[in-house]
Design a protein around this motif. Sequence first.
Motif, PDB file in Angstrom:
ATOM      1  N   GLY A 187       4.461   6.995   4.161  1.00  0.00           N
ATOM      2  CA  GLY A 187       5.258   5.793   3.990  1.00  0.00           C
ATOM      3  C   GLY A 187       4.516   4.720   3.217  1.00  0.00           C
ATOM      4  O   GLY A 187       3.863   5.009   2.203  1.00  0.00           O
ATOM      5  N   SER A 188       4.565   3.492   3.699  1.00  0.00           N
ATOM      6  CA  SER A 188       3.959   2.372   2.985  1.00  0.00           C
ATOM      7  C   SER A 188       3.691   1.234   3.958  1.00  0.00           C
ATOM      8  O   SER A 188       4.294   1.146   5.027  1.00  0.00           O
ATOM      9  N   LEU A 218       0.840  -1.197   0.000  1.00  0.00           N
ATOM     10  CA  LEU A 218       0.000   0.000   0.000  1.00  0.00           C
ATOM     11  C   LEU A 218       0.875   1.248   0.000  1.00  0.00           C
ATOM     12  O   LEU A 218       1.672   1.471   0.918  1.00  0.00           O
ATOM     13  N   LYS A 219       0.736   2.074  -1.036  1.00  0.00           N
ATOM     14  CA  LYS A 219       1.492   3.320  -1.143  1.00  0.00           C
ATOM     15  C   LYS A 219       0.737   4.422  -0.393  1.00  0.00           C
ATOM     16  O   LYS A 219      -0.416   4.698  -0.707  1.00  0.00           O
ATOM     17  N   GLN A 220       1.394   5.034   0.575  1.00  0.00           N
ATOM     18  CA  GLN A 220       0.727   6.019   1.444  1.00  0.00           C
ATOM     19  C   GLN A 220       1.401   7.388   1.409  1.00  0.00           C
ATOM     20  O   GLN A 220       1.258   8.175   2.343  1.00  0.00           O
ATOM     21  N   HIS A 238       4.323  -1.830   8.482  1.00  0.00           N
ATOM     22  CA  HIS A 238       4.261  -0.427   8.066  1.00  0.00           C
ATOM     23  C   HIS A 238       5.633   0.200   8.208  1.00  0.00           C
ATOM     24  O   HIS A 238       6.352  -0.044   9.184  1.00  0.00           O
ATOM     25  N   MET A 239       5.997   1.027   7.229  1.00  0.00           N
ATOM     26  CA  MET A 239       7.277   1.721   7.258  1.00  0.00           C
ATOM     27  C   MET A 239       7.046   3.202   7.001  1.00  0.00           C
ATOM     28  O   MET A 239       6.539   3.592   5.945  1.00  0.00           O
ATOM     29  N   ALA A 240       7.383   4.028   7.997  1.00  0.00           N
ATOM     30  CA  ALA A 240       7.230   5.467   7.842  1.00  0.00           C
ATOM     31  C   ALA A 240       8.283   6.008   6.883  1.00  0.00           C
ATOM     32  O   ALA A 240       9.331   5.383   6.654  1.00  0.00           O
ATOM     33  N   SER A 241       8.022   7.182   6.328  1.00  0.00           N
ATOM     34  CA  SER A 241       8.948   7.809   5.387  1.00  0.00           C
ATOM     35  C   SER A 241       9.371   9.174   5.906  1.00  0.00           C
ATOM     36  O   SER A 241       8.566   9.913   6.482  1.00  0.00           O
ATOM     37  N   GLN A 245      13.973  -4.144   4.755  1.00  0.00           N
ATOM     38  CA  GLN A 245      14.916  -3.500   3.830  1.00  0.00           C
ATOM     39  C   GLN A 245      14.211  -3.028   2.563  1.00  0.00           C
ATOM     40  O   GLN A 245      14.492  -1.928   2.054  1.00  0.00           O
ATOM     41  N   MET A 246      13.303  -3.837   2.069  1.00  0.00           N
ATOM     42  CA  MET A 246      12.620  -3.517   0.818  1.00  0.00           C
ATOM     43  C   MET A 246      11.750  -2.272   0.970  1.00  0.00           C
ATOM     44  O   MET A 246      11.793  -1.367   0.116  1.00  0.00           O
ATOM     45  N   LEU A 247      10.956  -2.210   2.033  1.00  0.00           N
ATOM     46  CA  LEU A 247      10.098  -1.037   2.223  1.00  0.00           C
ATOM     47  C   LEU A 247      10.920   0.219   2.474  1.00  0.00           C
ATOM     48  O   LEU A 247      10.586   1.299   1.984  1.00  0.00           O
ATOM     49  N   ARG A 248      11.999   0.081   3.235  1.00  0.00           N
ATOM     50  CA  ARG A 248      12.852   1.233   3.500  1.00  0.00           C
ATOM     51  C   ARG A 248      13.428   1.770   2.197  1.00  0.00           C
ATOM     52  O   ARG A 248      13.437   2.982   1.947  1.00  0.00           O
ATOM     53  N   LEU A 249      13.922   0.875   1.350  1.00  0.00           N
ATOM     54  CA  LEU A 249      14.478   1.298   0.061  1.00  0.00           C
ATOM     55  C   LEU A 249      13.402   1.900  -0.831  1.00  0.00           C
ATOM     56  O   LEU A 249      13.618   2.950  -1.463  1.00  0.00           O
ATOM     57  N   ALA A 250      12.237   1.262  -0.909  1.00  0.00           N
ATOM     58  CA  ALA A 250      11.168   1.759  -1.774  1.00  0.00           C
ATOM     59  C   ALA A 250      10.700   3.137  -1.325  1.00  0.00           C
ATOM     60  O   ALA A 250      10.435   4.022  -2.156  1.00  0.00           O
ATOM     61  N   ASN A 251      10.587   3.339  -0.011  1.00  0.00           N
ATOM     62  CA  ASN A 251      10.218   4.664   0.493  1.00  0.00           C
ATOM     63  C   ASN A 251      11.238   5.717   0.066  1.00  0.00           C
ATOM     64  O   ASN A 251      10.871   6.837  -0.334  1.00  0.00           O
ATOM     65  N   SER A 252      12.514   5.367   0.137  1.00  0.00           N
ATOM     66  CA  SER A 252      13.564   6.318  -0.251  1.00  0.00           C
ATOM     67  C   SER A 252      13.501   6.637  -1.735  1.00  0.00           C
ATOM     68  O   SER A 252      13.581   7.808  -2.140  1.00  0.00           O
TER      69      SER A 252
END
Length: 313
Positions: free
Chosen positions: A232-233, A226-228, A243-246, A277-284
């Motif tokens: 974040g996501s 889910l793109k937020q 959930h990963m904040a951005s 790692q994947m969500l952190r990278l995608a958020n960046s």
Amino acid sequence: MQAGPEVIALGEALVEIMRPERDSPLDAAGSFEGPFPSGAPAIFASAAARLGLQTGFIGAVGDDAFGRLFNTRLNGDGVDLTHLHVDTEHATGVAFVAYRHDGSREFVYHLRHSAAGQAPPLLPSYFANARWIHITGSTLASGPAWQSTCEQAARLGKAAGSYVSFDPNIRPELLRAASVTELCGGILSVADVVLPSGEELTMLTGRQGAGAAQALFDKGVRMVVLKQGAEGSTLYTHEDELHMASRPREERDPTGAGDAFAAAIAYGVLRGLTHHQMLRLANSVGALAVTKLGPMEGIPFLATALQDAEDDE
């Protein structure tokens, strides 16, 4: 014969011409900036190639200056353009964009009757080594020919053992008479990874959050991301919810951020990153994409994206 790429994106190739300032509507005289290469699947392809994935793009441009601009940019990013068709009868697709202070956008498209609306034939052998096929809702909405071609590409990818990812990317300006269910149903039946916004997730399932993800799992989907936006996501699988904040960024142009984000998810899955790692990278990657005017201009290369993700730890 040269082996095909591991990642294939297909769909509309276009340029964007946009208002450089907020709240300058398209129904009034004013200045524009651009053209910039664009198109949701093309932005995904640019980002995937910049992240180091062997990437190919299938689409069509006109035999004109905008087509040459598009070709030069994606070729420079390392995207294989063997199947970028140069259409001598139609001009390159164009989108005009205006931004509002609340973050929303206004679009005027010239796509369906441009080269972008013409779906080139697929060569099955090009999919033999594919590990990831990416489809967007904007391409499905480009006309019956593109809808059929996307579904064929997904089947060819599945036959090769690849993942199929689907970004709904539903633009009201592009929707035909078909409902969202009719438009997206064929791809959802074979998709492994779905990358919606919250509104799109509800449109696809009639539900929200984990319940909506479960509705997609019931169709055979394996992962929902889910793109937020600035929040974040959130990733959903059968076994996990994360959930990963951005980190906040100064937004210059939001167009293409979701496509760049999707490319980083492809990288994460194909290169075996953990979900964290994947969500952190995608958020960046998605966040950096919004910092420059032009849909592809802020997309980072891998080293920059990895460093940015590390800075968020």
